[in-house]
Motif scaffolding. Structure first.
Motif, PDB file in Angstrom:
ATOM      1  N   VAL A   1     -20.343  38.116 -61.183  1.00 43.32           N
ATOM      2  CA  VAL A   1     -20.122  36.677 -61.171  1.00 43.32           C
ATOM      3  C   VAL A   1     -18.790  36.361 -60.516  1.00 43.32           C
ATOM      4  N   GLY A   2     -18.803  35.348 -59.711  1.00 45.53           N
ATOM      5  CA  GLY A   2     -17.587  34.921 -59.044  1.00 45.53           C
ATOM      6  C   GLY A   2     -17.308  33.448 -59.286  1.00 45.53           C
ATOM      7  N   TRP A   3     -16.059  33.099 -59.171  1.00 43.75           N
ATOM      8  CA  TRP A   3     -15.635  31.704 -59.183  1.00 43.75           C
ATOM      9  C   TRP A   3     -15.106  31.352 -57.798  1.00 43.75           C
ATOM     10  N   PHE A   4     -15.560  30.232 -57.301  1.00 39.44           N
ATOM     11  CA  PHE A   4     -15.118  29.714 -56.017  1.00 39.44           C
ATOM     12  C   PHE A   4     -14.600  28.300 -56.214  1.00 39.44           C
ATOM     13  N   ARG A   5     -13.857  27.803 -55.267  1.00 36.10           N
ATOM     14  CA  ARG A   5     -13.409  26.421 -55.354  1.00 36.10           C
ATOM     15  C   ARG A   5     -13.333  25.814 -53.969  1.00 36.10           C
ATOM     16  N   GLN A   6     -13.465  24.498 -53.961  1.00 36.66           N
ATOM     17  CA  GLN A   6     -13.328  23.751 -52.713  1.00 36.66           C
ATOM     18  C   GLN A   6     -12.518  22.512 -52.981  1.00 36.66           C
ATOM     19  N   GLY A   7     -11.324  22.496 -52.426  1.00 35.17           N
ATOM     20  CA  GLY A   7     -10.446  21.352 -52.589  1.00 35.17           C
ATOM     21  C   GLY A   7     -10.733  20.284 -51.551  1.00 35.17           C
TER      22      GLY A   7
ATOM     23  N   GLU B   1     -13.151  28.588 -51.048  1.00 37.01           N
ATOM     24  CA  GLU B   1     -12.462  29.856 -51.126  1.00 37.01           C
ATOM     25  C   GLU B   1     -12.839  30.586 -52.411  1.00 37.01           C
ATOM     26  N   GLY B   2     -12.833  31.892 -52.319  1.00 28.86           N
ATOM     27  CA  GLY B   2     -13.086  32.700 -53.492  1.00 28.86           C
ATOM     28  C   GLY B   2     -11.860  32.740 -54.385  1.00 28.86           C
TER      29      GLY B   2
ATOM     30  N   TYR C   1     -16.834  26.315 -58.669  1.00 32.67           N
ATOM     31  CA  TYR C   1     -18.213  26.758 -58.770  1.00 32.67           C
ATOM     32  C   TYR C   1     -18.271  28.188 -59.279  1.00 32.67           C
ATOM     33  N   CYS C   2     -19.258  28.461 -60.115  1.00 30.41           N
ATOM     34  CA  CYS C   2     -19.532  29.857 -60.432  1.00 30.41           C
ATOM     35  C   CYS C   2     -20.807  30.258 -59.718  1.00 30.41           C
ATOM     36  N   ALA C   3     -20.906  31.540 -59.454  1.00 29.83           N
ATOM     37  CA  ALA C   3     -22.052  32.057 -58.728  1.00 29.83           C
ATOM     38  C   ALA C   3     -22.329  33.475 -59.194  1.00 29.83           C
ATOM     39  N   ALA C   4     -23.570  33.908 -59.047  1.00 29.85           N
ATOM     40  CA  ALA C   4     -23.969  35.235 -59.501  1.00 29.85           C
ATOM     41  C   ALA C   4     -24.680  35.992 -58.390  1.00 29.85           C
ATOM     42  N   GLY C   5     -24.418  37.276 -58.347  1.00 31.13           N
ATOM     43  CA  GLY C   5     -25.058  38.134 -57.359  1.00 31.13           C
ATOM     44  C   GLY C   5     -25.409  39.471 -57.972  1.00 31.13           C
ATOM     45  N   PHE C   6     -26.162  40.246 -57.236  1.00 31.99           N
ATOM     46  CA  PHE C   6     -26.653  41.534 -57.729  1.00 31.99           C
ATOM     47  C   PHE C   6     -26.256  42.631 -56.764  1.00 31.99           C
ATOM     48  N   GLY C   7     -25.800  43.732 -57.314  1.00 31.62           N
ATOM     49  CA  GLY C   7     -25.427  44.859 -56.477  1.00 31.62           C
ATOM     50  C   GLY C   7     -23.937  45.147 -56.570  1.00 31.62           C
ATOM     51  N   ILE C   8     -23.361  45.518 -55.450  1.00 29.36           N
ATOM     52  CA  ILE C   8     -21.942  45.859 -55.413  1.00 29.36           C
ATOM     53  C   ILE C   8     -21.123  44.577 -55.411  1.00 29.36           C
ATOM     54  N   VAL C   9     -20.210  44.470 -56.338  1.00 35.88           N
ATOM     55  CA  VAL C   9     -19.438  43.241 -56.490  1.00 35.88           C
ATOM     56  C   VAL C   9     -18.598  42.973 -55.237  1.00 35.88           C
ATOM     57  N   THR C  10     -18.506  41.714 -54.885  1.00 28.84           N
ATOM     58  CA  THR C  10     -17.804  41.306 -53.681  1.00 28.84           C
ATOM     59  C   THR C  10     -17.387  39.853 -53.813  1.00 28.84           C
TER      60      THR C  10
END
Length: 123
Positions: A34-40, A46-47, A95-104
């Motif tokens: 899971v990652g957090w991103f933002r957009q000002g 940006e991550g 924003y939060c987002a989710a992905g599968f596999g190798i974290v990036t």
């Protein structure tokens, strides 16, 4: 269908703190990073931070390192972003987002995105 819902945003004074939550429904988050991103305003997305599926690996953008902490609660199917010492330049939709596999931190690797929560840092 996996859904991510962010909460915890709001208006805070410089130097203040907020804790953002990313709650998941429709699926278990256990196997996803899971990652957090933002957009000002007027800025590109940006991550901010990510956490691996196990929680054993985390990463932060230089701009938030030492001030933000990402964590996850597998029992609650939720990921958090604790933000302290907030600055006006932290103002953005998060924003939060989710992905599968190798974290990036690469946005293209994230399959599921929330709708975002507004964070405004202002006196």
């Amino acid at each position: 269908q996996l859904q991510l819902v962010e909460s915890g945003g709001g208006l805070v004074q410089p130097g203040g703190s907020l804790r953002l939550s990313c709650a998941v429904s429709g699926f278990t988050l256990d196997n996803y990073f899971v990652g957090w991103f933002r957009q000002g305003p007027g800025k590109e997305r940006e991550g901010v931070s990510y956490i691996s599926s196990s929680g054993g690996s985390t990463n932060y953008a230089d701009s938030v390192k030492g001030r933000f902490t990402i964590s996850r609660d597998h029992a609650k199917n939720t990921v958090y972003l604790q933000m302290t010492s907030l600055k006006p330049e932290d103002t953005a939709v998060y924003y939060c987002a989710a992905g599968f596999g190798i974290v990036t931190m690469r946005p293209a690797r994230y399959e599921f995105w929330g709708q975002g929560t507004q964070v405004t840092v202002s006196s």
